[in-house]
Design an enzyme around this catalytic site. Structure first.
Site, PDB file in Angstrom:
ATOM      1  N   GLY A 158       0.827  -1.197   0.000  1.00  8.24           N
ATOM      2  CA  GLY A 158       0.000   0.000   0.000  1.00  8.24           C
ATOM      3  C   GLY A 158       0.863   1.248   0.000  1.00  8.24           C
ATOM      4  O   GLY A 158       2.055   1.202   0.323  1.00  8.24           O
ATOM      5  N   CYS A 159       0.264   2.361  -0.350  1.00  5.83           N
ATOM      6  CA  CYS A 159       1.030   3.598  -0.468  1.00  5.83           C
ATOM      7  C   CYS A 159       1.498   4.107   0.900  1.00  5.83           C
ATOM      8  O   CYS A 159       2.682   4.386   1.090  1.00  5.83           O
ATOM      9  CB  CYS A 159       0.222   4.657  -1.198  1.00  5.83           C
ATOM     10  SG  CYS A 159      -1.452   4.912  -0.584  1.00  5.83           S
ATOM     11  N   TYR A 160       0.579   4.209   1.847  1.00  3.64           N
ATOM     12  CA  TYR A 160       0.978   4.638   3.191  1.00  3.64           C
ATOM     13  C   TYR A 160       1.985   3.671   3.812  1.00  3.64           C
ATOM     14  O   TYR A 160       2.987   4.104   4.413  1.00  3.64           O
ATOM     15  CB  TYR A 160      -0.247   4.752   4.102  1.00  3.64           C
ATOM     16  CG  TYR A 160      -1.084   5.995   3.948  1.00  3.64           C
ATOM     17  CD1 TYR A 160      -0.527   7.270   4.067  1.00  3.64           C
ATOM     18  CD2 TYR A 160      -2.452   5.902   3.717  1.00  3.64           C
ATOM     19  CE1 TYR A 160      -1.328   8.413   3.953  1.00  3.64           C
ATOM     20  CE2 TYR A 160      -3.250   7.044   3.603  1.00  3.64           C
ATOM     21  CZ  TYR A 160      -2.682   8.291   3.726  1.00  3.64           C
ATOM     22  OH  TYR A 160      -3.464   9.412   3.627  1.00  3.64           O
TER      23      TYR A 160
END
Lengths: 353, 353, 353, 353
Positions: A158-160
């Site tokens: 995921g990006c976070y």
């Protein structure tokens, strides 16, 4: 098929499943100039028959070929398939193609966690292909290079979690500081919320505005916890708070961790330097990076700061959520799976201003 | 003098010293419609002789009168003077006018701290009027209403401290939680950096961008520490990290504090409700506020959240840095000093979108 | 009913029909502080029972009363009703209430044009209350003050037409220039597209972006043509091109008209000065205005420029599309209909920055 | 010298003179991945000794070599020198190097006009190297490919002229329409105003704002007039109005021209198709382009629209002012001068969102 692709004697054929979202268009932006691959198809169920450039005007004259349905993808002739689909949908394609010999990079959240149980707990929906977890490798090359090189199924981070884990990995691996009390205060551009119009992404609700959301409950929390617990070899509970920035792209994570053993700036920097030695996409900075300094690129800029006054390490990390946080990291994983130079096709200079 | 002012039988005469900055123009925006005051002069040394509306086009046809020099202000005929000046400059005017009978609201940082020594330590410059500290009252009405009502010199709080102190005051007063480990991760619009063009505020360096700055060293840290220590009756060391948002106005502060005594959401909310009872400008929200929900207004929207999973209270506070964080709070202080209804002239509805 | 309203001995009772959109919330922002009126109800069919501040967080603690259905509005006890509804819906309410003695200000496009036929031609839908055209007065006070003062139904002008007609009215009334060749190149913020999320207003499609739309076909074209033809006393065909700006509010119109009779800057300025004499909301500027100089206010800033080199007059006009282009002009019309001072409650200072 | 450069057996050596501005950094962004060239030096008088990545953080780890003074450039060993300097400064370097055998691409305005006299008239300063005009070729490849291929000095076009001339060139070459009455209403991002902080580019003066400037007097007017007059073979007077958009990059030009001969959409499109046949960077669109659809790329998206109702052709053109309007076009010129494939190194996909 388009000219740019034809001109090459590319070794590898790839397919992008899911054309309409931002990860799909970013994959196309990167792969169309990748010297070792050819995009043989891009799929969309809802836009089948339209040209890719009808959906994404920036590709006019660049990728004008027609979108096909996923059924039209002959996976036997494809080396790598990228799933740029929402979670819940992705797992169906993994189930269908996992034994067909094609390598799969799944950009959804369907196989990022440690088990179907954890998935169902945080994603609040049933997992229809639990077996996939046996094969899935968490595709963060800075942590799992070896496993990625042998994998057939990549759960692209995921990006976070990409920004958060890269921020704290060196400290957690070394077991330094009050790891359990770590706080990650993260800020993301709106593309993280996807291509679909909603109140959340309505211009007048975002422009000149700023807010926190998902406080205490965001599902990326568990992904970050699991990866950092893995490094620490001990289970941790972390605080993660996302915020919505009035920008298109970019995540900036500001992380805090108390350290009561002996520490100074030099030691902290050395720890990070050592951990990220020979990692081509982590740039250790000597000042706080801004998100525009990585925009459009696969770089993660990391800046660890020691605050003697408070006894805390503060780590600032900037990434482009669509590249290092999605499509770029996916291509990085592909490079590793195919045994290519890991940075090939991924050295775009960040676009600033 | 302009029409709007003339029409009223205003009781009080006020002067704004320092016309060119944003706090000056915001003071004018608020005071021009305040039913109990009349703006008798606005000063500027560098723009003397120009019309106020030449500097701030939005005032065309509204405030067209000429700017005068500070020497032209007859303080004997003025009830309240607002100093909208840079720190270091402000103290000179305080020295000059403090014994003239005029009430002074100083919007600079010159008298906010507990002593000249602390000032010199964090502002890195000599203080030329140490005696002023004896008279100065820290102008945060939610904390110091009584002292303000009797003061002749108000040190108007900084923008970050306003958001930060309002976030944590109820917990510190009650002495709840690991107050010494509190972390304030704050984000501000660019007007906090002032009206003067610089690299920091160059459009292409800010737009679609985001970054942290002043990590571990920002001078608002000590102002926050002192006010919260005062409430706690114990000295604390806090972590404060400011960030620059690509927006004009607004501060959002996200604060974290560990609590190991018994706590739940209801208790936390009750604590805040009680503390802010009858405080007209603090709006306790039941969801995370955004900065646009307070834009252009004197409201501070505060949202305390209890995260049972991590044992932390997370408090989100949104203010307009130019209003509640500067000019609005200054007028609030004036109202209290003059014995007026504290919210008169300050009930502007936030401008969203 | 809320405190602010109660405190006043207001003479007039008003109702806002249509709570969810931006014109509804802007009407509330202006009317809540209007000294001569009391808001007695705000309606919403889809949000009935919710509080107004649930829809528009900025009103928390300011307007917390419940939304009612339109059926709950007792028009017999209301002096003025504002229709903040989409076109097509508005006409139904006009039909229902036109003979009930209540004054109606309709903010939709339903009665702005000269006849049902013209409406159907440009709006591509049937008009279900053609009789309304007999009563409707086009509510642009600078042109139709007298008729407005006697009207029971006001067709409140469109946002683009407000900026466009104010730009060219003095030239058209005087019959100066090649009126038939006039070109209006207009640029608007996204709130003109309404509160509803769509691809058009998706943050990432607007931010850092700019485009033209409705080229040659936008329905505001005919509204502009009719009003300017009325002044010219001759039918004209005009070019109008709207563009979408990455801003919340504001319209800037740049208009071009060739003039082959004798002209100079002084003459042009005099013509505009004369036309807008005693019009409190038109500010003739001596330099090109920006949209922020009128933001949040009811002012229209107009700058006529004579280009001797090309023989063209270029007129730049800036308005806030939600205020002078909608809610502010609506309240202006109400003031005139009620025989109040026309500018009462409408002198907000533009919010810059 | 850096790794990326070293890995190649590049045929051509290039030097960038002027490191601090946006055209300098954009040249570096493009050239560092150009397969036929090697950047051998980047100069800066004021930042000599610093690393290029100190000035432009996005290049950290990519171009870290030291900036040198212009005196340190050995032009005898360089094939092409790019002058990324302000006008007035550039001409001095042209004078110095024009006879040294090195090819020069000048990105300033110093040699774009037809004569020193016209330059002095519009730029309001003396020209110190009038002889340069004899050698200078106006570097717009779509118009002057042949001359460019033989040139030693290229006057790289201005950003507005690039968008404006490409918009109208087909009509002017064909002599269709009231060419003398043509109007160009253009809108540009702030990078057109350069890297230097000023009131014009102060964030709070630009964000959420919009305005016209240089009305009737902008110096790009004459550049546009000269190029279009050249195509028409007749001198014309044009109207050009620039506006400042709250975006980083991008120009959108909306042009108007009356046509009283027989015309329809098909004919108009055919005219443009024919003119731009085999021009790799002009993309004829069938709908109005937005500036983000070309952002970061060398494409010019052109959309000609025929408005039968008004008898006008409206042409919308979008470019990235820093690429097609500056650095990209400069590299395009270099490719042509060196006899390379004209699009080599310039096929970056536009970055949207």
């Amino acid at each position: 098929m388009d000219q740019l692709n034809k001109m090459r004697n590319s070794k590898y054929k790839v397919s992008i499943v899911g054309a309409s979202g931002y990860t799909g268009s970013e994959l196309a932006r990167i792969l169309i100039h990748h010297p070792e691959v050819e995009i043989v198809s891009i799929t969309s169920e809802s836009h089948k028959g339209k040209r890719f450039s009808d959906l994404h005007g920036q590709f006019s004259g660049i990728i004008d070929f027609e979108l096909v349905g996923a059924d039209d993808v002959n996976v036997a002739e494809v080396d790598v398939v990228f799933l740029a689909l929402p979670h819940g949908v992705s797992m169906e394609f993994v189930k269908r193609w996992i034994d067909e010999g094609v390598k799969i990079v799944d950009l959804s959240g369907d196989f990022r966690l440690s088990s179907p149980e954890v998935y169902e707990d945080w994603y609040k929906k049933d997992h229809t292909f639990p077996k996939g977890f046996d094969k899935a490798v968490y595709g963060m090359p800075e942590l799992h290079f070896e496993s990625i090189s042998e994998a057939s199924l990549i759960a692209n981070p995921g990006c976070y979690p990409t920004a958060s884990v890269l921020s704290l990995a060196p400290l957690f691996e070394a077991g330094i500081g009050n790891t359990d009390g770590a706080i990650i205060d993260a800020k993301s551009g709106t593309t993280g919320a996807g291509v679909k119009a909603s109140n959340t992404t309505h211009f007048s609700n975002v422009n000149d505005n700023f807010k926190a959301y998902g406080i205490g409950t965001h599902r990326h929390t568990v992904e970050i916890q699991e990866q950092l617990s893995f490094l620490l070899k001990k289970s941790v509970i972390l605080q993660f708070t996302p915020h919505l920035l009035p920008v298109d792209r970019g995540i900036l994570a500001t992380s805090y961790i108390s350290i009561d053993t002996e520490m100074d700036q030099e030691k902290l920097t050395a720890l990070y330097k050592d951990f990220y030695k020979n990692k081509p996409f982590v740039r250790l900075r000597n000042q706080a990076p801004s998100i525009k300094e990585v925009r459009g690129s696969n770089y993660a800029d990391v800046y660890p700061y020691w605050d003697k006054r408070t006894g805390k390490a503060i780590v600032i990390t900037a990434i482009d959520n669509l590249v290092k946080g999605a499509a770029g990291q996916a291509v990085h994983n592909m490079n590793i799976m195919l045994g290519l130079n890991e940075s090939i096709g991924l050295l775009q200079v960040p676009m600033q201003p």
